[in-house]
Scaffold this motif. Structure first.
Motif, mmCIF file in Angstrom:
data_model
loop_
_atom_site.group_PDB
_atom_site.id
_atom_site.type_symbol
_atom_site.label_atom_id
_atom_site.label_comp_id
_atom_site.label_asym_id
_atom_site.label_seq_id
_atom_site.Cartn_x
_atom_site.Cartn_y
_atom_site.Cartn_z
ATOM 1 N N GLN B 171 0.844 -1.200 0.000
ATOM 2 C CA GLN B 171 0.000 0.000 0.000
ATOM 3 C C GLN B 171 0.878 1.249 0.000
ATOM 4 O OE1 GLN B 171 -2.377 0.163 3.561
ATOM 5 N NE2 GLN B 171 -3.861 1.606 2.727
ATOM 6 N N LYS B 183 -6.524 0.776 -5.065
ATOM 7 C CA LYS B 183 -7.886 0.506 -5.558
ATOM 8 C C LYS B 183 -7.875 0.325 -7.083
ATOM 9 C CE LYS B 183 -12.601 2.173 -5.522
ATOM 10 N NZ LYS B 183 -13.570 3.175 -5.123
ATOM 11 N N MET B 214 -11.740 -0.866 -1.402
ATOM 12 C CA MET B 214 -10.531 -1.206 -2.172
ATOM 13 C C MET B 214 -10.755 -2.500 -2.951
ATOM 14 S SD MET B 214 -6.799 -2.003 -0.515
ATOM 15 C CE MET B 214 -6.914 -0.846 0.816
#
Lengths: 140, 405
Positions: B171, B183, B214
């Protein structure tokens, strides 16, 4: 001078610095003044891989049977400590080196640099110096 | 608006001197400090309530089990998962990824298959996949990064093939601070029918994380990087995967019935929680998450952004300082090198001036190779840091440059 006397001398020299930055300033100066290692020894064969910095080390014997150490590092503080180790160990017989300690580093507050967790190659360098000493004393 | 001076009082460790200098803790990427409420929770649990969970019907065991399951629910809410049984407690990010690499790998990965990673992954999100590939005869493929330290997503459509079984992406980069558009990545991967694991170790504490929005298939993070205890971590997985995947560890608590002929596994989440879990760690983690929720993640993000902008501008005052990671969307991580000074020299001297940073390759050697460097100095800020600390970092660096040049 014996290995022990040189260690005492270094402890004496460092005792004038009560500030950490002064101590490291001196170490950096020693690092800058460390004579360069012969390029033919600055190869992977003589490399001690550390996690943060790298050390190259070569050991041989002079005509009188005393150990001659040369070493280098890519980090200047590591070079400073190398300079101290060479001053202590170089010029002594392998038998003397084999049995010597590095207590002086603890006494001047630099022991942390020899901690294996620092992984800067210095702990391995000391081990390597002792191994050279054992090998060279067997050779004689 | 956060009252930082008040918040700092919640973190007793910050108020101390090292080498005669006030501690400036800028190694939050490695681990974060714990607020007093977390320490108090842990002490209270051992002091008054300690008992093993899911065992014995006695008073203390019931209380601890309730707290443990409440902690699972707290985590579920924090990451917006659909079900509490999709939250598996582990030892940390590394063990979560290893669990997926093993269990998912056993079920779905065959010889000739591919696992897709990125060039900016932490070793924890590389090595378990490499081990899986070795076991199965599969191979790794890598999404490259650009000079600013962002993923080159235009390569994604060609890197994903019909052999791709899973995409694993961080991330937030632990070296560069880059916040990846996870996403969007999930959307592209899903278009090709490829599930995605998101490594949230560096993201969960700095970004609002909604695994449902997400739509990732797995999400993993560590407790100790989000102001919780060490030795606790989370594996979120979509129910459909966790139901199908075999457990990666066998033992107590994860079974319904055991005979020497056959064992029937427990339902989720217990199927993946063999042996005595770190229930005190889990409850401590939930306390940390509650603490963050009360401060407000939006407030935390706003302050960290302000700190990042301020510290970035100040560091640029150091001659020849080069920052690695210049994405427009990043967390408050500043990785840098100064001229040809060695990162370990800079780190050693910063330490003696009271500044805790990390130096080296940060367990991301492939990324360092990309930049052709052996490592960096990394200052990682978080919400309890101040602009004065950024000033101290700058002044320390200026002094160090003088010494080393």
């Amino acid at each position: 001078m014996s290995i022990q006397d040189i260690q005492e001398e270094i402890v004496e020299e460092f005792s004038v610095y009560d500030d950490w930055m002064d101590k490291y300033n001196y170490l950096i100066e020693l690092g800058k003044d460390l004579p360069p290692i012969d390029p033919k020894y600055k190869t992977d064969q003589y490399l001690i891989e550390g996690c943060t910095s790298r050390v190259w080390l070569h050991a041989g014997l002079d005509r009188e049977g005393k150990m001659v150490l040369t070493a280098d590092s890519d980090a200047i503080i590591t070079r400073g400590i190398i300079a101290l180790l060479i001053r202590v160990f170089s010029g002594h017989t392998p038998e003397e080196v084999k049995n010597a300690d590095t207590a002086f580093l603890d006494r001047i507050g630099l022991q942390e640099h020899l901690s294996p967790t620092r992984a800067n190659g210095l702990a391995s360098m000391v081990r390597q110096i002792r191994m050279y000493a054992v090998a060279l004393s067997a050779q004689k | 608006m956060l009252d930082i001076q008040k918040i700092r009082k919640d973190f007793p460790i910050l108020d101390q001197q090292v080498y005669g200098k006030p501690l400036v803790y800028l190694d939050n990427g490695a681990t974060t400090q714990k607020p007093r409420v977390v320490l108090e929770t842990i002490e209270r649990l051992y002091d008054r309530e300690n008992s093993n969970v899911h065992r014995g019907g006695h008073h203390l065991s019931v209380i601890t089990t309730e707290h443990y399951e409440a902690a699972r629910e707290t985590v579920r809410q924090f990451i917006h998962a659909a079900h509490a049984h999709e939250i598996i407690f582990t030892h940390g990010t590394t063990s979560s990824i290893n669990a997926v690499a093993f269990s998912f790998g056993e079920k779905y990965v065959r010889a000739g298959d591919e696992i897709l990673l990125t060039e900016m992954e932490h070793h924890a999100n590389i090595v378990p996949w490499q081990m899986l590939c070795e076991r199965k005869g599969a191979s790794l493929k890598v999404i490259p990064v650009n000079e600013a330290g962002e993923l080159r997503l235009e390569t994604l459509d060609t890197l994903i093939t019909e052999k791709t079984r899973l995409l694993a992406v961080t991330q937030v980069s632990n070296v560069l601070g880059t916040v990846n558009p996870v996403k969007e990545i999930v959307e592209i991967a899903h278009r090709h029918g490829v599930p995605v694991l998101v490594d949230g170790a560096q993201g969960i504490q700095h970004e609002i994380t909604d695994v449902t929005d997400m739509d990732c298939d797995f999400y993993v993070f560590s407790g100790h990087k989000i102001y919780g205890p060490t030795g606790i971590g989370v594996l979120y997985g979509k129910e459909k995967w966790l139901e199908e995947m075999p457990p990666y560890q066998g033992g107590g608590d994860m079974i319904k019935k055991v005979t020497f002929e056959k064992t029937i596994y427990e339902d989720l989440p217990l199927k993946f929680e063999a042996g005595t879990m770190n229930y005190i760690g889990a409850i401590g983690l939930a306390t940390a998450l509650d603490y963050l929720r009360d401060l407000g993640l939006e407030n935390i993000m706003a302050w960290e952004q302000e700190l990042l902008d301020y510290a970035t501008a100040r560091l640029k005052e150091v001659p020849e300082l080069k920052i690695y990671g210049n994405s427009s969307h990043k967390t408050a991580i500043l990785s840098f090198l100064i001229g040809d000074l060695h990162h370990s020299d800079v780190g050693t001297l910063l330490d003696k001036l009271g500044v805790a940073v990390r130096t080296g390759h940060h367990c991301a050697q492939p990324l360092c190779d990309h930049y052709g460097i052996a490592g960096t100095v990394r200052a990682s800020f978080t919400f309890y840091n101040t602009k004065e600390e950024a000033d101290w970092l700058l002044n320390s660096l200026l002094r160090i440059v003088e010494m080393l040049k």
